[in-house]
Write an enzyme that holds these catalytic residues in place. Structure first.
Site, mmCIF file in Angstrom:
data_model
loop_
_atom_site.group_PDB
_atom_site.id
_atom_site.type_symbol
_atom_site.label_atom_id
_atom_site.label_comp_id
_atom_site.label_asym_id
_atom_site.label_seq_id
_atom_site.Cartn_x
_atom_site.Cartn_y
_atom_site.Cartn_z
ATOM 1 N N TYR A 152 1.061 -0.934 -0.176
ATOM 2 C CA TYR A 152 0.320 -0.076 0.046
ATOM 3 C C TYR A 152 0.785 0.826 -0.025
ATOM 4 C CZ TYR A 152 -3.300 3.614 1.800
ATOM 5 O OH TYR A 152 -4.463 4.361 1.441
ATOM 6 N N LYS A 156 1.439 3.894 -3.148
ATOM 7 C CA LYS A 156 1.071 5.238 -2.733
ATOM 8 C C LYS A 156 2.410 6.299 -3.324
ATOM 9 C CE LYS A 156 -3.044 4.945 -1.909
ATOM 10 N NZ LYS A 156 -4.601 5.005 -3.036
#
Length: 252
Positions: A152, A156
């Site tokens: 994640y 990002k």
């Protein structure tokens, strides 16, 4: 302030809940026509009914952004139906945190390629607009190391890099900015689940924010809407952190 969004056409991925839903509502409230997608056809139908019932000019479709052909077809269909595209907001995330190979693949397909394919499909329309704007949704987890430092956080961070590259490549033609939220709480969202399933982690995360609370989706959506609007005409290549002073690093 007039955001000059009346009559503009915007696309939002992941528009049925959380930040995406709030972005759809906020853009539409400013007078934009908004097309949004999400995977769950029932949720899309329900959201369209609620938003049109509130007087907003919206339309929705069931699309999985990890399906490149389906995503490109949706973007082209929206451009044809709306007569162009002025704004795209890349919001969808796989929310894949543990570092399994499956999560790395899911994050790449959904977070990274979903963003890249959306932008590439919409770019001809954005360049034809007199106010083309791209807004990508990253996270503070892409800016500093936290519990989501695996797939994640990695992707990002990559989204911020990609977006700032777009800003330079498209300067003078299309603006590109990122919004990086801190923890965002809404019913049915990830933090609501963590509050129930992992109260220690929830309490720890809540305690890190000096405001004593998490953000609401509408607070993030207002930042997105401003950056998407012609009112932000000289803002491009920016990563706007909206986290209530959660992060402590100096953004130079």
């Amino acid at each position: 302030m007039d955001l000059q969004l009346v009559g503009r056409k915007a696309l939002v991925t992941g528009g049925t809940r959380g930040i995406g839903r709030a972005v759809v509502e906020t853009l539409a409230a400013e007078g934009a026509t908004v097309a949004f997608c999400a995977r769950d056809a029932g949720a899309v139908e329900s959201a369209v009914g609620e938003l049109t019932g509130a007087g907003h000019d919206v339309r929705g479709a069931a699309v999985d952004v990890a399906d490149g052909e389906a995503l490109r077809a949706w973007v082209q269909g929206c451009a044809d139906e709306l007569g162009g595209i002025d704004v795209v907001v890349a919001n969808v995330s796989a929310l894949a945190i543990p570092g399994t190979e499956e999560n790395w693949e899911a994050s790449f397909r959904t977070d990274m390629l979903g963003t890249v394919r959306l932008v590439e499909a919409a770019l001809p329309s954005l360049e034809a607009s007199d106010a083309g704007a791209i807004v990508t949704i990253s996270s503070v987890s892409g800016r500093e190391i936290d519990f989501a430092a695996g797939p994640y956080g990695t992707f990002k961070g990559a989204i911020v890099h990609y977006t700032q590259g777009l800003a330079h490549q498209l300067a003078g033609r299309v603006r590109a900015n990122t919004v990086s939220p801190g923890n965002v709480y809404f019913p049915g969202g990830v933090w609501a689940s963590i509050e129930t399933d992992n109260p220690d982690l929830y309490a720890h995360a809540l305690g890190l924010n000096p405001t004593g609370r998490m953000a609401r989706p509408d607070e993030i959506a207002r930042a997105v809407t401003f950056l998407a609007s012609p009112a932000a005409s000289f803002i491009t290549g920016t990563n706007l952190v909206v986290d209530g002073a959660l992060t402590r690093g100096v953004q130079l």
